[in-house]
Design a protein around this motif. Sequence first.
Motif, PDB file in Angstrom:
ATOM      1  N   VAL A 174       8.867  13.170   8.750  1.00 57.91           N
ATOM      2  CA  VAL A 174       8.404  12.993  10.126  1.00 57.91           C
ATOM      3  C   VAL A 174       9.634  12.992  11.027  1.00 57.91           C
ATOM      4  N   GLY A 175       9.683  13.940  11.942  1.00 51.68           N
ATOM      5  CA  GLY A 175      10.815  14.019  12.855  1.00 51.68           C
ATOM      6  C   GLY A 175      12.144  14.190  12.153  1.00 51.68           C
ATOM      7  N   GLY A 176      12.146  14.848  10.990  1.00 49.91           N
ATOM      8  CA  GLY A 176      13.380  15.076  10.237  1.00 49.91           C
ATOM      9  C   GLY A 176      13.767  13.951   9.298  1.00 49.91           C
ATOM     10  N   PHE A 177      12.998  12.852   9.276  1.00 51.17           N
ATOM     11  CA  PHE A 177      13.291  11.710   8.412  1.00 51.17           C
ATOM     12  C   PHE A 177      12.300  11.660   7.261  1.00 51.17           C
ATOM     13  N   GLU A 178      12.824  11.566   6.033  1.00 50.11           N
ATOM     14  CA  GLU A 178      11.956  11.416   4.864  1.00 50.11           C
ATOM     15  C   GLU A 178      11.545   9.959   4.742  1.00 50.11           C
ATOM     16  N   MET A 179      10.265   9.729   4.485  1.00 48.86           N
ATOM     17  CA  MET A 179       9.728   8.373   4.365  1.00 48.86           C
ATOM     18  C   MET A 179       8.456   8.419   3.532  1.00 48.86           C
ATOM     19  N   LEU A 180       7.909   7.256   3.238  1.00 52.75           N
ATOM     20  CA  LEU A 180       6.621   7.178   2.569  1.00 52.75           C
ATOM     21  C   LEU A 180       5.511   7.121   3.607  1.00 52.75           C
ATOM     22  N   GLY A 181       4.413   7.797   3.323  1.00 48.53           N
ATOM     23  CA  GLY A 181       3.261   7.772   4.203  1.00 48.53           C
ATOM     24  C   GLY A 181       1.989   7.948   3.395  1.00 48.53           C
ATOM     25  N   ILE A 182       0.882   7.512   3.958  1.00 46.47           N
ATOM     26  CA  ILE A 182      -0.421   7.669   3.304  1.00 46.47           C
ATOM     27  C   ILE A 182      -1.168   8.771   4.037  1.00 46.47           C
ATOM     28  N   PHE A 183      -1.367   9.908   3.349  1.00 45.15           N
ATOM     29  CA  PHE A 183      -2.006  11.089   3.917  1.00 45.15           C
ATOM     30  C   PHE A 183      -3.484  11.082   3.559  1.00 45.15           C
ATOM     31  N   ASP A 184      -4.327  11.450   4.530  1.00 43.23           N
ATOM     32  CA  ASP A 184      -5.775  11.454   4.304  1.00 43.23           C
ATOM     33  C   ASP A 184      -6.405  12.586   5.095  1.00 43.23           C
ATOM     34  N   ARG A 185      -7.454  13.144   4.536  1.00 43.27           N
ATOM     35  CA  ARG A 185      -8.235  14.178   5.220  1.00 43.27           C
ATOM     36  C   ARG A 185      -9.683  13.709   5.412  1.00 43.27           C
ATOM     37  N   GLY A 186      -9.868  12.432   5.645  1.00 46.74           N
ATOM     38  CA  GLY A 186     -11.212  11.870   5.809  1.00 46.74           C
ATOM     39  C   GLY A 186     -11.886  12.329   7.087  1.00 46.74           C
ATOM     40  N   TYR A 187     -13.174  12.106   7.166  1.00 47.84           N
ATOM     41  CA  TYR A 187     -13.942  12.468   8.357  1.00 47.84           C
ATOM     42  C   TYR A 187     -13.643  11.514   9.499  1.00 47.84           C
ATOM     43  N   GLN A 190       0.835  -1.204   0.000  1.00 49.52           N
ATOM     44  CA  GLN A 190       0.000   0.000   0.000  1.00 49.52           C
ATOM     45  C   GLN A 190       0.866   1.249   0.000  1.00 49.52           C
ATOM     46  N   LEU A 191       1.942   1.250   0.799  1.00 53.52           N
ATOM     47  CA  LEU A 191       2.836   2.411   0.826  1.00 53.52           C
ATOM     48  C   LEU A 191       3.453   2.659  -0.542  1.00 53.52           C
ATOM     49  N   THR A 192       3.874   1.581  -1.203  1.00 53.19           N
ATOM     50  CA  THR A 192       4.483   1.713  -2.519  1.00 53.19           C
ATOM     51  C   THR A 192       3.491   2.262  -3.537  1.00 53.19           C
ATOM     52  N   THR A 193       2.240   1.828  -3.445  1.00 52.00           N
ATOM     53  CA  THR A 193       1.222   2.234  -4.413  1.00 52.00           C
ATOM     54  C   THR A 193       0.603   3.592  -4.100  1.00 52.00           C
ATOM     55  N   PHE A 194       0.226   3.822  -2.840  1.00 54.20           N
ATOM     56  CA  PHE A 194      -0.534   5.013  -2.472  1.00 54.20           C
ATOM     57  C   PHE A 194       0.266   6.038  -1.679  1.00 54.20           C
ATOM     58  N   GLY A 195       1.460   5.666  -1.229  1.00 53.58           N
ATOM     59  CA  GLY A 195       2.240   6.553  -0.377  1.00 53.58           C
ATOM     60  C   GLY A 195       2.857   7.711  -1.131  1.00 53.58           C
ATOM     61  N   GLU A 196       3.185   8.732  -0.373  1.00 54.60           N
ATOM     62  CA  GLU A 196       3.881   9.886  -0.917  1.00 54.60           C
ATOM     63  C   GLU A 196       5.002  10.248   0.052  1.00 54.60           C
ATOM     64  N   LYS A 197       5.980  11.005  -0.434  1.00 54.01           N
ATOM     65  CA  LYS A 197       7.098  11.390   0.428  1.00 54.01           C
ATOM     66  C   LYS A 197       6.622  12.396   1.465  1.00 54.01           C
ATOM     67  N   VAL A 198       6.940  12.095   2.719  1.00 54.73           N
ATOM     68  CA  VAL A 198       6.608  12.968   3.843  1.00 54.73           C
ATOM     69  C   VAL A 198       7.857  13.060   4.720  1.00 54.73           C
TER      70      VAL A 198
END
Length: 97
Positions: A24-37, A14-22
Motif C-alpha cells: 500500500v503506497g509502496g510499503f509492504e504490510m499485512l492486510g486482510i483482503f476480502d471480496r465480500g458483498y 487477526q492480522l497475524t492469523t488471517f493477514g497476507e502481504k500486501v
Amino acid sequence: MHFTDAIAFAFDGQLTTFGEKVVVGGFEMLGIFDRGYLPVDVGGQVAMASTAPTLTIKEGIVTLTTKTAVSVRGEGYSIIEIQPDGAGAVRLVLREA
C-alpha cells in the motif's frame, strides 16, 4: 486496558492469523483482503449488492488517499473509499486498476 486498546490488540492477532502481504503506497504490510458483498444504495427500494474488494490494514502506517496504489496477490487496485474504524484499523474499498 482501555476498550480501544483491546480492539487494537485483537486486530493485531487477526492480522497475524488471517493477514497476507500486501503493498500500500509502496510499503509492504499485512492486510486482510476480502471480496465480500457490499450493499449499494441506488436510491430505490430494491436492495442491490456489489462485490467491490476490500482491504483492512492498520491505521497510520501510510498516508492514504484515493490516489494511493494498492497491490494484493500481484493485482493492482485503486482506493475508492477509506473507512477508519476508530480503533486502529482502516478498511479500504478498492477498484481493480
